[in-house]
Design a protein around this motif. Structure first.
Motif, PDB file in Angstrom:
ATOM      1  N   UNK A  11       7.900  34.568  59.234  1.00  0.00           N
ATOM      2  CA  UNK A  11       6.695  34.687  58.487  1.00  0.00           C
ATOM      3  C   UNK A  11       5.956  35.980  58.744  1.00  0.00           C
ATOM      4  N   UNK A  12       5.185  36.236  58.117  1.00  0.00           N
ATOM      5  CA  UNK A  12       4.070  37.640  58.278  1.00  0.00           C
ATOM      6  C   UNK A  12       3.107  36.705  59.208  1.00  0.00           C
ATOM      7  N   UNK A  13       2.152  37.788  59.727  1.00  0.00           N
ATOM      8  CA  UNK A  13       1.088  37.166  60.351  1.00  0.00           C
ATOM      9  C   UNK A  13      -0.127  36.100  59.592  1.00  0.00           C
ATOM     10  N   UNK A  14      -0.442  35.419  60.178  1.00  0.00           N
ATOM     11  CA  UNK A  14      -1.432  34.178  59.352  1.00  0.00           C
ATOM     12  C   UNK A  14      -2.566  34.972  58.849  1.00  0.00           C
ATOM     13  N   UNK A  15      -3.044  34.707  57.684  1.00  0.00           N
ATOM     14  CA  UNK A  15      -4.242  35.067  56.941  1.00  0.00           C
ATOM     15  C   UNK A  15      -5.182  33.992  56.765  1.00  0.00           C
ATOM     16  N   UNK A  16      -6.436  34.536  57.304  1.00  0.00           N
ATOM     17  CA  UNK A  16      -7.486  33.691  57.054  1.00  0.00           C
ATOM     18  C   UNK A  16      -8.112  33.693  55.742  1.00  0.00           C
ATOM     19  N   UNK A  17      -8.256  32.523  54.906  1.00  0.00           N
ATOM     20  CA  UNK A  17      -9.076  32.434  53.645  1.00  0.00           C
ATOM     21  C   UNK A  17     -10.103  31.792  53.808  1.00  0.00           C
ATOM     22  N   UNK A  18     -11.271  32.281  53.454  1.00  0.00           N
ATOM     23  CA  UNK A  18     -12.652  31.812  53.517  1.00  0.00           C
ATOM     24  C   UNK A  18     -13.344  32.205  52.254  1.00  0.00           C
ATOM     25  N   UNK A  19     -14.371  31.372  51.987  1.00  0.00           N
ATOM     26  CA  UNK A  19     -15.128  31.323  50.661  1.00  0.00           C
ATOM     27  C   UNK A  19     -16.413  32.427  51.018  1.00  0.00           C
ATOM     28  N   UNK A  20     -16.753  33.251  50.182  1.00  0.00           N
ATOM     29  CA  UNK A  20     -17.901  34.093  50.511  1.00  0.00           C
ATOM     30  C   UNK A  20     -19.219  33.437  49.697  1.00  0.00           C
ATOM     31  N   UNK A  21     -19.999  33.128  50.832  1.00  0.00           N
ATOM     32  CA  UNK A  21     -21.162  32.329  50.397  1.00  0.00           C
ATOM     33  C   UNK A  21     -22.406  33.525  49.877  1.00  0.00           C
ATOM     34  N   UNK A  22     -22.238  34.686  50.041  1.00  0.00           N
ATOM     35  CA  UNK A  22     -23.328  35.871  49.622  1.00  0.00           C
ATOM     36  C   UNK A  22     -23.508  35.854  48.117  1.00  0.00           C
ATOM     37  N   UNK A  23     -22.265  35.346  47.259  1.00  0.00           N
ATOM     38  CA  UNK A  23     -22.455  35.792  45.889  1.00  0.00           C
ATOM     39  C   UNK A  23     -22.154  34.496  45.184  1.00  0.00           C
ATOM     40  N   UNK A  24     -22.644  34.313  44.046  1.00  0.00           N
ATOM     41  CA  UNK A  24     -22.583  32.723  43.503  1.00  0.00           C
ATOM     42  C   UNK A  24     -22.241  33.209  41.901  1.00  0.00           C
ATOM     43  N   UNK A  25     -21.511  32.639  41.281  1.00  0.00           N
ATOM     44  CA  UNK A  25     -20.985  33.008  39.873  1.00  0.00           C
ATOM     45  C   UNK A  25     -21.129  31.639  39.210  1.00  0.00           C
ATOM     46  N   UNK A  26     -20.934  31.389  37.953  1.00  0.00           N
ATOM     47  CA  UNK A  26     -20.631  30.309  37.078  1.00  0.00           C
ATOM     48  C   UNK A  26     -19.404  30.023  37.061  1.00  0.00           C
ATOM     49  N   UNK A  27     -18.493  30.796  37.289  1.00  0.00           N
ATOM     50  CA  UNK A  27     -16.996  30.446  37.419  1.00  0.00           C
ATOM     51  C   UNK A  27     -16.420  29.956  38.624  1.00  0.00           C
TER      52      UNK A  27
END
Length: 261
Positions: A11-27
């Motif tokens: 496997x490749x190096x693990x990647x951290x996936x986190x949500x961006x709380x700076x922006x908000x969109x209706x979608x």
């Protein structure tokens, strides 16, 4: 969810996936991906490649991700994603894979023969790694190996289902045999009781027969004795009568002679 264990699949190096709380969109909120930075000096940027080569590489990576999906896990409320490595392999990688396979077989104490889930899992990881190595060089060959792997898995699943059904069938037959055993044991016990009862009746009848024979023998002996005594009495009487028959004429003759004289 705990981090995944060590695997023979590269496997490749693990990647951290986190949500961006700076922006908000209706979608929804977009994802922010922060790859794990390797320690050491920053490598130089890669050389530009032609669009055709990039397209082929991207297509191979998509096929590779479809064949071997990335694994995900949560750690400290953070989602980590680790994709299968798309780095081409060398001869040393194959030798290292073989060494790692033998090492883990020894460390996990996998059985050499018979059914062993540990050995099956390690060989499955090794086969996935071979599929990865082949797919990087030729996607079509990797897809064909995927079909072979799926067919082997279906065959093993069919054998496993057959084994489970045969075990269940054997258990049912064993339970039926146990139930039949109890019924047979009860029947044997009843027959033995009947046998003892019949033997007791036979012994009683034998005792009665012996008593009757003994009584009849004694009665016959008494009758024989009585009959013998009667015969002896009649013989004596007959003898006496014979004697009288000889004496009476003699007496008559003697008396007649005396009268004549």
């Amino acid at each position: 969810m705990t981090p995944p264990t060590q695997s023979l699949l590269k496997y490749d190096n693990p990647v951290l996936v986190s949500r961006n709380t700076d922006r908000k969109s209706p979608k929804g909120r977009p994802l922010r991906v922060s790859p794990q930075q390797p320690a050491g000096p920053v490598p130089p940027p890669p050389k530009p490649k032609s669009p055709a080569a990039d397209s082929i590489k991207q297509e191979n990576e998509e096929i590779l991700n479809a064949i071997l999906p990335p694994r995900e896990w949560l750690e400290d409320s953070q989602l980590w994603v680790q994709q299968v490595s798309s780095t081409p392999c060398t001869r040393m990688d194959v030798v290292h894979l073989q060494e790692q396979l033998d090492l883990q077989l020894r460390q996990k104490q996998a059985r050499e023969t018979g059914i062993c889930p540990v050995r099956r899992e390690l060989y499955s990881q090794c086969f996935d790694e071979l599929i990865r190595q082949v797919t990087i060089n030729c996607a079509e060959r990797g897809l064909l190996l995927l079909r072979v792997r799926d067919e082997i898995c279906m065959t093993i699943a069919a054998y496993q289902t057959l084994y489970e059904s045969s075990v269940a069938f054997g258990m049912r037959k064993a339970l039926q045999a146990e139930q039949g055993k109890y019924a047979m044991e009860k029947m044997i016990s009843d027959l033995e009781d009947d046998k003892r009862d019949l033997e007791r009746q036979v012994n009683e009848q034998k005792a009665k027969c012996e008593a009757i024979e003994k009584r009849e023998k004694e009665r016959r002996q008494v009758e024989d004795k009585k009959h013998t005594e009667e015969i002896q009495f009649l013989k004596r009487t007959n003898q006496q009568l014979k004697v009288k028959c000889f004496i009476i004429p003699y007496e008559i003759t003697r008396k007649h002679t005396m009268r004549t004289v």
